[in-house]
Scaffold this motif. Structure first.
Motif, PDB file in Angstrom:
ATOM      1  N   ASN B  50       0.818  -1.221   0.000  1.00  0.00           N
ATOM      2  CA  ASN B  50       0.000   0.000   0.000  1.00  0.00           C
ATOM      3  C   ASN B  50       0.850   1.268   0.000  1.00  0.00           C
ATOM      4  OD1 ASN B  50      -2.486  -1.095  -0.321  1.00  0.00           O
ATOM      5  ND2 ASN B  50      -3.020  -1.130   1.853  1.00  0.00           N
ATOM      6  N   GLU B  51       2.001   1.193   0.683  1.00  0.00           N
ATOM      7  CA  GLU B  51       2.914   2.336   0.687  1.00  0.00           C
ATOM      8  C   GLU B  51       3.407   2.612  -0.738  1.00  0.00           C
ATOM      9  OE1 GLU B  51       6.014   1.856   3.554  1.00  0.00           O
ATOM     10  OE2 GLU B  51       6.633   3.947   3.421  1.00  0.00           O
ATOM     11  N   GLN B  52       3.740   1.506  -1.432  1.00  0.00           N
ATOM     12  CA  GLN B  52       4.173   1.635  -2.839  1.00  0.00           C
ATOM     13  C   GLN B  52       3.066   2.285  -3.670  1.00  0.00           C
ATOM     14  OE1 GLN B  52       5.265  -2.076  -4.709  1.00  0.00           O
ATOM     15  NE2 GLN B  52       6.722  -2.603  -3.101  1.00  0.00           N
ATOM     16  N   LYS B  56       2.914   5.979  -5.552  1.00  0.00           N
ATOM     17  CA  LYS B  56       2.688   6.107  -7.010  1.00  0.00           C
ATOM     18  C   LYS B  56       1.398   6.855  -7.320  1.00  0.00           C
ATOM     19  CE  LYS B  56       3.440   1.659  -8.083  1.00  0.00           C
ATOM     20  NZ  LYS B  56       3.453   0.473  -8.923  1.00  0.00           N
ATOM     21  N   GLY B  57       0.687   7.274  -6.284  1.00  0.00           N
ATOM     22  CA  GLY B  57      -0.571   7.996  -6.464  1.00  0.00           C
ATOM     23  C   GLY B  57      -1.751   7.095  -6.799  1.00  0.00           C
ATOM     24  N   GLU B  58      -1.583   5.779  -6.510  1.00  0.00           N
ATOM     25  CA  GLU B  58      -2.691   4.843  -6.789  1.00  0.00           C
ATOM     26  C   GLU B  58      -3.501   4.587  -5.518  1.00  0.00           C
ATOM     27  OE1 GLU B  58      -1.450   1.264  -8.822  1.00  0.00           O
ATOM     28  OE2 GLU B  58       0.038   2.384  -9.976  1.00  0.00           O
ATOM     29  N   ASP B  59      -4.688   4.043  -5.721  1.00  0.00           N
ATOM     30  CA  ASP B  59      -5.583   3.725  -4.605  1.00  0.00           C
ATOM     31  C   ASP B  59      -5.031   2.508  -3.834  1.00  0.00           C
ATOM     32  OD1 ASP B  59      -7.821   3.921  -3.027  1.00  0.00           O
ATOM     33  OD2 ASP B  59      -9.037   2.640  -4.321  1.00  0.00           O
ATOM     34  N   PRO B  60      -4.763   2.630  -2.529  1.00  0.00           N
ATOM     35  CA  PRO B  60      -4.268   1.456  -1.797  1.00  0.00           C
ATOM     36  C   PRO B  60      -5.329   0.357  -1.699  1.00  0.00           C
ATOM     37  CG  PRO B  60      -4.745   3.261  -0.281  1.00  0.00           C
ATOM     38  CD  PRO B  60      -4.932   3.803  -1.662  1.00  0.00           C
ATOM     39  N   VAL B  61      -4.877  -0.869  -1.455  1.00  0.00           N
ATOM     40  CA  VAL B  61      -5.803  -1.999  -1.333  1.00  0.00           C
ATOM     41  C   VAL B  61      -6.499  -1.916   0.031  1.00  0.00           C
ATOM     42  CG1 VAL B  61      -6.009  -4.520  -1.280  1.00  0.00           C
ATOM     43  CG2 VAL B  61      -4.302  -3.440  -2.780  1.00  0.00           C
ATOM     44  N   ALA B  62      -7.827  -1.900   0.001  1.00  0.00           N
ATOM     45  CA  ALA B  62      -8.570  -1.840   1.265  1.00  0.00           C
ATOM     46  C   ALA B  62      -8.652  -3.239   1.871  1.00  0.00           C
ATOM     47  CB  ALA B  62      -9.976  -1.294   1.011  1.00  0.00           C
TER      48      ALA B  62
END
Lengths: 225, 255
Positions: B50-52, B56-62
């Motif tokens: 999620n930090e990665q 990268k400006g992407e939505d983290p995995v919930a």
């Protein structure tokens, strides 16, 4: 009590009760069939009694047919409900990590048994009903056959290697079905897991020995015709 | 040899179920994570991913998590085809990366059941369990000051131990996720048992089992076919005996 049988647990208990009844019937069927290996006369006598006794024909036989039909219909009803309970499947599911193949495939082994029962009815039950109740011949004898006809008819059926092969395959599937079904029926009815260990041993013996016995009978008559 | 040389790191491919919200159509998405320590917990590995993604400006995995010590029952992932992953007697937060090898591909999905609808990605709505609890998973005790001292009611060691074992259930839903029928009977069996075994719970035992089973059926869980998968995958080792006891309790209550 009617509310109980509408619940998921009640349906499973009903399924288990019908399974126990069918397992008892199977034992009785085997006990009669194995007579054909030891004594032609004894098999004929018992078959004639079973086929002409009023109580067996008009009380127990309808109960048995109800039991068989109920077990299959309830099996399908439960399967449909279970499929609805998970409408999106897993992409990866490691079922063998936590359960046996038999326990996960009862519906498929059951379907093979259903196909076998249809074949078995075509082979034995429909001709019997035709002879006894349509043609009205309750004598149990057949022209050209000495004594009762039952042993002769049994031997005739097992001449075909294709039929014998189908019976052998069906009994292997019956064995797989019983390997899970026997202990599962007791568990559904609230059997404790402490007692279940001994039940599992009895179940394993039953699920291997009874189908193996039926396979032996089919092969015996095939090779001793 | 330095500490760093003793540590094993691994590079992994993750196949993760991504679903924007409860109405969206989900799909599996591949991610790469590198230099994952074997001592990390699975959730820490997810944190790295999620930090990665955030960087990268992407939505983290919930994904659900709370205590991260196997008590709360919040973490709920289906990892490589098993609830809480390949280890036994652990929740996802207690699953360590040493259970995997460098180069592995790990499939991560939400718990699947009609009664556990996906809210987002790996987060599922397990409020059906709450409603089952509300239907009878309690005892009605008058706490106005006249309550009898619990210690004045003798309880056998055996019954107390069995009730405690049943009460170990954390309601994570691994039983439902593992069951090929999405049956909740191990959960409900445990909740029924923990009260049915004790005198305080026996007063309302008949109503409790009737109401909890009715609610369980209403929620759309499947039937138990005694595969035993729930018992194997349960992080708290809840026994199938609890299902048998619930069945007995319902039969007793129905006669």
């Amino acid at each position: 009590m009617s509310g109980f049988f509408k619940s998921s647990i009640g349906r499973k208990v009903a399924m288990a009760l019908s399974a126990l009844f069918l397992m008892f019937f199977l034992l009785q069927h085997f006990a009669i069939n194995i007579l054909s290996v030891f004594s032609e006369n004894a098999f004929n006598e018992v078959s004639h009694f079973m086929g002409t006794n009023f109580l067996i024909q008009f009380v127990l036989q309808p109960v048995l047919i109800f039991g068989v039909v109920f077990h299959f219909i309830m099996g399908f009803i439960l399967e449909i409900r279970n499929n609805k309970a998970r409408q999106i499947s897993y992409v990866k599911n490691n079922g063998s990590a936590n359960s046996t193949w038999m326990s996960r495939n009862m519906i498929y082994t059951g379907l093979v048994i259903l196909a076998f029962i249809i074949l078995h009815f075509i082979d034995f039950w429909f001709p019997e009903i035709n002879t006894k109740y349509i043609q009205g011949d309750m004598s149990g004898v057949h022209e050209g056959v000495e004594g009762y006809r039952y042993f002769h008819e049994l031997q005739e059926k097992f001449v075909s290697p294709i039929r014998v092969g189908a019976y052998v395959i069906a009994f292997i599937f019956l064995s797989l079905h019983l390997m899970h079904g026997f202990a599962s029926a007791f568990q559904s009815m609230g059997g404790s897991t402490i007692r279940k260990k001994s039940l599992q041993s009895i179940g394993k013996a039953y699920s291997i020995l009874i189908p193996l016995g039926f396979i032996f009978i089919a092969l015996y008559h095939h090779f001793n015709h | 040899m330095t500490n760093n040389q003793q540590l094993k790191y691994m590079n992994l491919t993750l196949k993760i179920w991504r679903q924007e919200d409860s109405k969206a159509k989900g799909r599996m998405v591949d991610y790469k994570v590198t230099e994952i320590s074997e001592h990390m917990s699975f959730l820490e590995m997810m944190d790295v991913l999620n930090e990665q993604l955030v960087n990268k400006g992407e939505d983290p995995v919930a994904f659900d998590h709370d205590c991260r010590e196997g008590i709360c029952g919040m973490c709920s992932m289906y990892i490589n085809g098993e609830a809480h992953g390949p280890d036994r007697g652990v929740t996802t937060c207690q699953l360590h990366m040493r259970m995997f090898k460098d180069g592995d591909t790990i499939t991560i999905e939400p718990f699947r059941a009609t009664a556990f609808p996906v809210i987002k990605d790996l987060v599922v709505d397990r409020s059906s369990f709450e409603r089952i609890q509300q239907a009878g998973g309690y005892i009605s005790v008058n706490t106005s000051g006249n309550t009898q001292d619990a210690n004045s009611i003798p309880i056998s060691k055996h019954a107390a131990d069995e009730a405690m074992d049943a009460a170990m259930c954390i309601g994570c839903g691994a039983c439902v996720a593992s069951c090929k029928n999405s049956s909740a009977m191990l959960f409900v069996g445990a909740k029924v048992s923990q009260y049915a075994l004790l005198p305080q719970g026996q007063v309302e035992a008949a109503d409790r089992v009737r109401n909890m089973v009715a609610q369980m059926d209403l929620e759309g869980f499947g039937n138990c076919t005694n595969t035993g998968a729930c018992e194997i995958e349960c992080p708290k080792g809840i026994s199938l005996e609890n299902i048998a006891r619930m069945n007995r309790e319902l039969m007793k209550a129905s006669i």
